[in-house]
Scaffold this motif. Structure first.
Motif, short mmCIF file in Angstrom:
data_model
loop_
_atom_site.label_atom_id
_atom_site.label_comp_id
_atom_site.label_asym_id
_atom_site.label_seq_id
_atom_site.Cartn_x
_atom_site.Cartn_y
_atom_site.Cartn_z
N LEU A 89 -6.16 -8.15 1.53
CA LEU A 89 -5.89 -7.78 0.08
C LEU A 89 -4.21 -8.36 0.04
CD1 LEU A 89 -7.30 -4.26 -0.44
CD2 LEU A 89 -8.29 -6.65 -0.76
N GLY A 90 -3.91 -9.21 -1.03
CA GLY A 90 -2.63 -9.48 -1.20
C GLY A 90 -2.18 -10.73 -0.36
N ASP A 109 0.42 -3.71 -5.87
CA ASP A 109 0.67 -5.10 -5.96
C ASP A 109 0.03 -5.84 -7.20
OD1 ASP A 109 -1.71 -4.89 -4.85
OD2 ASP A 109 -1.75 -7.00 -4.22
N THR A 121 -4.21 3.93 -9.66
CA THR A 121 -5.30 4.65 -8.51
C THR A 121 -5.93 5.69 -9.11
OG1 THR A 121 -3.37 4.20 -6.92
CG2 THR A 121 -4.83 5.70 -6.33
N ARG A 131 -3.72 -0.43 -5.48
CA ARG A 131 -3.11 -1.77 -5.56
C ARG A 131 -2.10 -1.91 -6.60
NH1 ARG A 131 -6.69 -5.94 -3.99
NH2 ARG A 131 -4.55 -7.03 -4.10
N ASN A 163 -8.66 1.32 -6.87
CA ASN A 163 -8.18 1.82 -5.77
C ASN A 163 -9.36 1.53 -4.44
OD1 ASN A 163 -10.04 4.22 -5.01
ND2 ASN A 163 -9.01 4.91 -6.78
N SER A 164 -8.84 1.49 -3.32
CA SER A 164 -9.60 1.34 -2.28
C SER A 164 -9.75 2.53 -1.49
CB SER A 164 -9.50 0.08 -1.23
OG SER A 164 -9.28 -1.12 -2.05
N PHE A 183 0.79 -1.31 -0.17
CA PHE A 183 -0.11 -0.06 0.05
C PHE A 183 0.95 1.25 -0.06
CE2 PHE A 183 -2.62 -3.35 2.26
CZ PHE A 183 -3.73 -3.54 1.28
#
Length: 312
Positions: A301-302, A206, A218, A204, A223-224, A14
């Motif tokens: 996540l990931g 990754d 992004t 993200r 994105n989150s 992140f």
């Protein structure tokens, strides 16, 4: 509690948006043409080679569970343009904030101008008036895309020229309403103050996700995020989590364990590879408690391997 090694992994996952390297930049002339077509100065994110223009619905007065909430809480759309990796074309993506009666007229206008619809859905429960979000995309030259998009929204409140002029209100900002250092420590990110709200946007980095020949970053909507409104002791949180398929149910479990409501589960794009799934959530309570729920979702996540096919 995360181990030191895990913390390092999450810091890398992140981290602030890093140069993605493959997309040719937009020229100054292309940026000027985009902004002239839309009638508004946008934000060019140089390290992602993305031009992004915010489209807030300042004409709306929105309540959730009867309480007024500010437009920056989650009632602002955007349009972004970026070149494909081969530089031969560009991609437009947009998220639009619409009243129910505005949805189908915009579908027709978008398609009449050579754009496509990729998703229509809710982001909230309990809101009045009822709001829908429509994602639009297209391909072409940057200036042409901006002109076609402007033509599609010219008779709507999405067009910046059709929005009411806003005045700087004397209301408190997110900086005064929230204990930002405390929230940042919980989320392990730094957010941004936007009027009376405080918002985290987490990419993200990754993943290498492509759609229509362009990298999704992004600023292109991959994105989150978590937005806070209200006060430190009595806050609203709303947001979105960008997930691979195998991350969906672990994220749902993390949100529910933290008493956050799952509001919607859907796609935003078409033809994205790998396929991304987006989840919207909502909650009320003390801001630190809500921030812990967002952090718990990010922690999933990931972390999960390739999705197993369920056997029946």
């Amino acid at each position: 509690m995360l181990s030191t090694a895990s913390l390092l992994d999450y810091k890398q996952l992140f981290a602030s948006p890093k140069p993605q390297g493959q997309a040719p930049p937009l020229s100054a002339q292309e940026i000027a043409s985009i902004e002239a077509a839309l009638g508004k100065k946008g934000n060019y994110v140089q390290e992602q080679a993305v031009h992004n223009t915010s489209l807030p619905r300042n004409d709306l007065k929105v309540t959730i569970k009867g309480e007024p909430v500010p437009i920056p809480f989650g009632f602002g759309g955007w349009v972004a343009i970026k070149k494909t990796t081969d530089g031969k074309s560009a991609v437009l993506m947009s998220d639009t904030v619409l009243l129910q009666e505005e949805v189908n007229p915009l579908i027709s206008a978008a398609q009449a101008n050579g754009l496509e619809v990729s998703a229509i859905h809710n982001h909230f429960f309990y809101e009045e008036p009822r709001i829908f979000y429509m994602h639009v995309h297209g391909m072409g030259a940057p200036a042409d895309l901006a002109k076609r998009y402007a033509a599609a929204i010219k008779d709507t409140k999405l067009l910046p020229a059709n929005q009411p002029k806003t005045t700087s209100a004397s209301q408190k900002t997110g900086k005064e309403l929230f204990d930002i250092p405390k929230l940042d420590a919980i989320v392990k990110q730094q957010g941004a103050v936007n009027g009376p709200t405080y918002k985290y946007t987490v990419g993200r980095n990754d993943l290498n996700v492509k759609a229509m020949g362009a990298e999704l970053t992004t600023a292109m909507g991959l994105n989150s995020w978590a937005s806070f409104a209200g006060t430190q002791d009595k806050a609203h949180i709303a947001g979105d989590i960008a997930m691979l398929e195998q991350e969906v149910n672990p994220v749902i479990k993390a949100l529910r364990q933290n008493n956050l409501e799952v509001v919607a589960l859907h796609n935003h794009m078409l033809g994205d590879d790998p396929r991304m799934v987006f989840l919207h959530y909502y909650g009320q309570g003390p801001a630190p408690q809500l921030a812990q729920g967002f952090r718990a979702a990010l922690d999933e996540l990931g972390r999960h391997g390739k999705r197993d096919v369920m056997k029946h």
